[in-house]
Design a protein around this motif. Structure first.
Motif, PDB file in Angstrom:
ATOM      1  N   ARG A  86      -1.254  -0.585   7.050  1.00 30.10           N
ATOM      2  CA  ARG A  86      -0.458  -0.426   8.264  1.00 30.10           C
ATOM      3  C   ARG A  86      -0.588   0.989   8.831  1.00 30.10           C
ATOM      4  O   ARG A  86      -0.672   1.170  10.050  1.00 30.10           O
ATOM      5  N   SER A  87      -0.624   1.989   7.964  1.00 27.93           N
ATOM      6  CA  SER A  87      -0.718   3.370   8.428  1.00 27.93           C
ATOM      7  C   SER A  87      -2.128   3.704   8.930  1.00 27.93           C
ATOM      8  O   SER A  87      -2.295   4.549   9.817  1.00 27.93           O
ATOM      9  N   ARG A  88      -3.149   3.044   8.376  1.00 31.56           N
ATOM     10  CA  ARG A  88      -4.527   3.340   8.772  1.00 31.56           C
ATOM     11  C   ARG A  88      -4.990   2.595  10.007  1.00 31.56           C
ATOM     12  O   ARG A  88      -5.901   3.035  10.721  1.00 31.56           O
ATOM     13  N   LEU A  89      -4.380   1.446  10.282  1.00 33.76           N
ATOM     14  CA  LEU A  89      -4.894   0.553  11.313  1.00 33.76           C
ATOM     15  C   LEU A  89      -4.925   1.147  12.724  1.00 33.76           C
ATOM     16  O   LEU A  89      -5.932   0.974  13.432  1.00 33.76           O
ATOM     17  N   PRO A  90      -3.893   1.829  13.211  1.00 37.13           N
ATOM     18  CA  PRO A  90      -3.935   2.322  14.599  1.00 37.13           C
ATOM     19  C   PRO A  90      -5.165   3.176  14.900  1.00 37.13           C
ATOM     20  O   PRO A  90      -5.805   3.008  15.953  1.00 37.13           O
ATOM     21  N   ALA A  91      -5.518   4.082  14.011  1.00 37.52           N
ATOM     22  CA  ALA A  91      -6.689   4.931  14.231  1.00 37.52           C
ATOM     23  C   ALA A  91      -7.974   4.108  14.227  1.00 37.52           C
ATOM     24  O   ALA A  91      -8.901   4.374  15.011  1.00 37.52           O
ATOM     25  N   LEU A  92      -8.047   3.112  13.349  1.00 33.56           N
ATOM     26  CA  LEU A  92      -9.226   2.255  13.285  1.00 33.56           C
ATOM     27  C   LEU A  92      -9.386   1.424  14.557  1.00 33.56           C
ATOM     28  O   LEU A  92     -10.501   1.240  15.060  1.00 33.56           O
ATOM     29  N   LEU A  93      -8.280   0.930  15.081  1.00 32.42           N
ATOM     30  CA  LEU A  93      -8.325   0.169  16.325  1.00 32.42           C
ATOM     31  C   LEU A  93      -8.799   1.045  17.478  1.00 32.42           C
ATOM     32  O   LEU A  93      -9.619   0.623  18.302  1.00 32.42           O
ATOM     33  N   ALA A  94      -8.303   2.267  17.536  1.00 37.71           N
ATOM     34  CA  ALA A  94      -8.682   3.184  18.615  1.00 37.71           C
ATOM     35  C   ALA A  94     -10.153   3.575  18.510  1.00 37.71           C
ATOM     36  O   ALA A  94     -10.850   3.704  19.522  1.00 37.71           O
ATOM     37  N   GLN A  95     -10.636   3.749  17.290  1.00 36.82           N
ATOM     38  CA  GLN A  95     -12.013   4.193  17.090  1.00 36.82           C
ATOM     39  C   GLN A  95     -13.033   3.090  17.331  1.00 36.82           C
ATOM     40  O   GLN A  95     -14.055   3.306  18.006  1.00 36.82           O
ATOM     41  N   HIS A  96     -12.772   1.889  16.797  1.00 33.09           N
ATOM     42  CA  HIS A  96     -13.791   0.839  16.801  1.00 33.09           C
ATOM     43  C   HIS A  96     -13.577  -0.224  17.871  1.00 33.09           C
ATOM     44  O   HIS A  96     -14.511  -0.975  18.168  1.00 33.09           O
ATOM     45  N   LYS A  97     -12.371  -0.332  18.421  1.00 29.55           N
ATOM     46  CA  LYS A  97     -12.060  -1.353  19.439  1.00 29.55           C
ATOM     47  C   LYS A  97     -12.611  -2.725  19.027  1.00 29.55           C
ATOM     48  O   LYS A  97     -13.422  -3.332  19.727  1.00 29.55           O
ATOM     49  N   PRO A  98     -12.174  -3.225  17.892  1.00 26.63           N
ATOM     50  CA  PRO A  98     -12.749  -4.466  17.349  1.00 26.63           C
ATOM     51  C   PRO A  98     -12.382  -5.704  18.157  1.00 26.63           C
ATOM     52  O   PRO A  98     -11.297  -5.797  18.734  1.00 26.63           O
ATOM     53  N   SER A  99     -13.313  -6.643  18.193  1.00 27.42           N
ATOM     54  CA  SER A  99     -13.048  -7.950  18.792  1.00 27.42           C
ATOM     55  C   SER A  99     -12.221  -8.808  17.846  1.00 27.42           C
ATOM     56  O   SER A  99     -11.381  -9.594  18.276  1.00 27.42           O
ATOM     57  N   VAL A 100     -12.506  -8.648  16.553  1.00 33.24           N
ATOM     58  CA  VAL A 100     -11.827  -9.425  15.513  1.00 33.24           C
ATOM     59  C   VAL A 100     -11.370  -8.477  14.407  1.00 33.24           C
ATOM     60  O   VAL A 100     -12.122  -7.585  14.006  1.00 33.24           O
ATOM     61  N   VAL A 101     -10.143  -8.656  13.941  1.00 30.65           N
ATOM     62  CA  VAL A 101      -9.629  -7.898  12.801  1.00 30.65           C
ATOM     63  C   VAL A 101      -9.313  -8.880  11.680  1.00 30.65           C
ATOM     64  O   VAL A 101      -8.571  -9.848  11.881  1.00 30.65           O
ATOM     65  N   ILE A 102      -9.905  -8.654  10.517  1.00 26.02           N
ATOM     66  CA  ILE A 102      -9.621  -9.461   9.334  1.00 26.02           C
ATOM     67  C   ILE A 102      -8.722  -8.644   8.421  1.00 26.02           C
ATOM     68  O   ILE A 102      -9.120  -7.574   7.939  1.00 26.02           O
ATOM     69  N   VAL A 103      -7.508  -9.124   8.204  1.00 25.11           N
ATOM     70  CA  VAL A 103      -6.537  -8.419   7.362  1.00 25.11           C
ATOM     71  C   VAL A 103      -6.521  -9.075   5.990  1.00 25.11           C
ATOM     72  O   VAL A 103      -6.069 -10.215   5.836  1.00 25.11           O
ATOM     73  N   GLU A 104      -7.031  -8.348   4.995  1.00 22.04           N
ATOM     74  CA  GLU A 104      -7.085  -8.853   3.619  1.00 22.04           C
ATOM     75  C   GLU A 104      -6.345  -7.841   2.739  1.00 22.04           C
ATOM     76  O   GLU A 104      -6.940  -7.006   2.080  1.00 22.04           O
ATOM     77  N   LEU A 105      -5.045  -7.917   2.775  1.00 21.19           N
ATOM     78  CA  LEU A 105      -4.201  -6.994   2.008  1.00 21.19           C
ATOM     79  C   LEU A 105      -2.979  -7.733   1.467  1.00 21.19           C
ATOM     80  O   LEU A 105      -2.563  -8.741   2.035  1.00 21.19           O
ATOM     81  N   GLY A 106      -2.416  -7.190   0.401  1.00 26.38           N
ATOM     82  CA  GLY A 106      -1.209  -7.785  -0.164  1.00 26.38           C
ATOM     83  C   GLY A 106      -1.258  -7.915  -1.669  1.00 26.38           C
ATOM     84  O   GLY A 106      -0.226  -7.856  -2.337  1.00 26.38           O
ATOM     85  N   ALA A 107      -2.468  -8.081  -2.220  1.00 25.83           N
ATOM     86  CA  ALA A 107      -2.576  -8.283  -3.667  1.00 25.83           C
ATOM     87  C   ALA A 107      -2.020  -7.097  -4.447  1.00 25.83           C
ATOM     88  O   ALA A 107      -1.331  -7.274  -5.462  1.00 25.83           O
ATOM     89  N   ASN A 108      -2.287  -5.886  -3.979  1.00 27.55           N
ATOM     90  CA  ASN A 108      -1.794  -4.710  -4.694  1.00 27.55           C
ATOM     91  C   ASN A 108      -0.282  -4.527  -4.542  1.00 27.55           C
ATOM     92  O   ASN A 108       0.357  -3.912  -5.408  1.00 27.55           O
ATOM     93  N   ASP A 109       0.287  -5.061  -3.475  1.00 29.48           N
ATOM     94  CA  ASP A 109       1.745  -5.079  -3.353  1.00 29.48           C
ATOM     95  C   ASP A 109       2.338  -5.864  -4.516  1.00 29.48           C
ATOM     96  O   ASP A 109       3.299  -5.433  -5.162  1.00 29.48           O
ATOM     97  N   ALA A 110       1.736  -7.031  -4.774  1.00 31.23           N
ATOM     98  CA  ALA A 110       2.234  -7.897  -5.845  1.00 31.23           C
ATOM     99  C   ALA A 110       2.018  -7.264  -7.215  1.00 31.23           C
ATOM    100  O   ALA A 110       2.889  -7.333  -8.088  1.00 31.23           O
ATOM    101  N   LEU A 111       0.856  -6.637  -7.413  1.00 31.42           N
ATOM    102  CA  LEU A 111       0.584  -5.993  -8.700  1.00 31.42           C
ATOM    103  C   LEU A 111       1.602  -4.904  -9.002  1.00 31.42           C
ATOM    104  O   LEU A 111       1.922  -4.638 -10.164  1.00 31.42           O
ATOM    105  N   ARG A 112       2.128  -4.281  -7.963  1.00 33.31           N
ATOM    106  CA  ARG A 112       3.130  -3.225  -8.136  1.00 33.31           C
ATOM    107  C   ARG A 112       4.555  -3.769  -8.097  1.00 33.31           C
ATOM    108  O   ARG A 112       5.515  -3.012  -8.200  1.00 33.31           O
TER     109      ARG A 112
END
Length: 216
Positions: A86-112
């Motif tokens: 969540r903290s990294r995404l805004p800069a990545l969106l501004a830099q790359h202007k992606p057509s598609v964003v694939i969000v693959e996160l959450g597993a480490n939330d559960a591990l913790r």
């Protein structure tokens, strides 16, 4: 020669060119190649693998194979959580202007053992940010082994579907379908029993590919 008819014909040609010109220009303008941004954790960052063996690299190769012009940006970091993404995404969106964003996160939330409500809030914020930037979104879900407890496991697995439904975005419910739930599941994992071996990544891509292709 009837000059009035000539003038009328000339006027019609001018009007036709004026109205048709912009449309023709728009139709003939080259489309900007699609950019796919993958925001993930170690499952997408080729942890324990040689470079080029992970599903993200295989997806770039599949795009070339199917003559689909798109660039893949792998912004995945091993160990990353939904808060980190969540903290990294805004800069990545501004830099790359992606057509598609694939969000693959959450597993480490559960591990913790982080609260599911926190994971859901972060996932929702990332999806909203990507949509606001004009990107189409694919949310990649995860499921937990039984030892995490039935209640926590169900809440965690359900949160991906809830976010996808609320935000009306594409969803792959379980990234490791056909791998972690296979009868011979252990052969698909590295010694840590968490990260898939190279041979599993084509299966992972096959699970994700129909949704990615549809978004493109």
């Amino acid at each position: 020669m009837n000059l009035s008819l000539v003038r009328r014909h000339f006027s019609l040609l001018v009007l036709t060119a004026l109205f048709a010109g912009p449309s023709l220009a728009q139709d003939s303008a080259p489309k900007r190649p699609a950019t796919i941004l993958v925001l993930g954790d170690s499952l997408s960052a080729e942890y324990g693998l040689q470079r080029g063996q992970g599903w993200v690299a295989l997806m770039q190769a599949r795009l070339v194979q199917e003559k689909m012009v798109a660039t893949v940006i792998n912004a995945s970091i091993s160990g990353d959580t939904t808060s980190g993404g969540r903290s990294r995404l805004p800069a990545l969106l501004a830099q790359h202007k992606p057509s598609v964003v694939i969000v693959e996160l959450g597993a480490n939330d559960a591990l913790r053992g982080l609260p599911v409500a926190m994971t859901q809030d972060n996932l929702q914020a990332m999806v909203q940010a990507a949509k606001a930037a004009g990107s189409r979104v694919l949310l990649v879900g995860m499921q937990l082994p039984p030892n995490y407890g039935q209640s926590y496991g169900k809440q965690f697995a359900d949160t991906f579907g809830q976010v996808a439904k609320a935000q009306q975005v594409a969803l792959v419910p379980f990234m490791l379908k056909g791998v972690a739930d296979a009868p011979d599941a252990m052969k698909w994992f590295q010694a840590d029993r968490i990260h898939p071996v190279a041979a599993a990544h084509p299966l992972i891509l096959n699970t994700l590919w129909p949704s990615v292709k549809k978004l493109l």
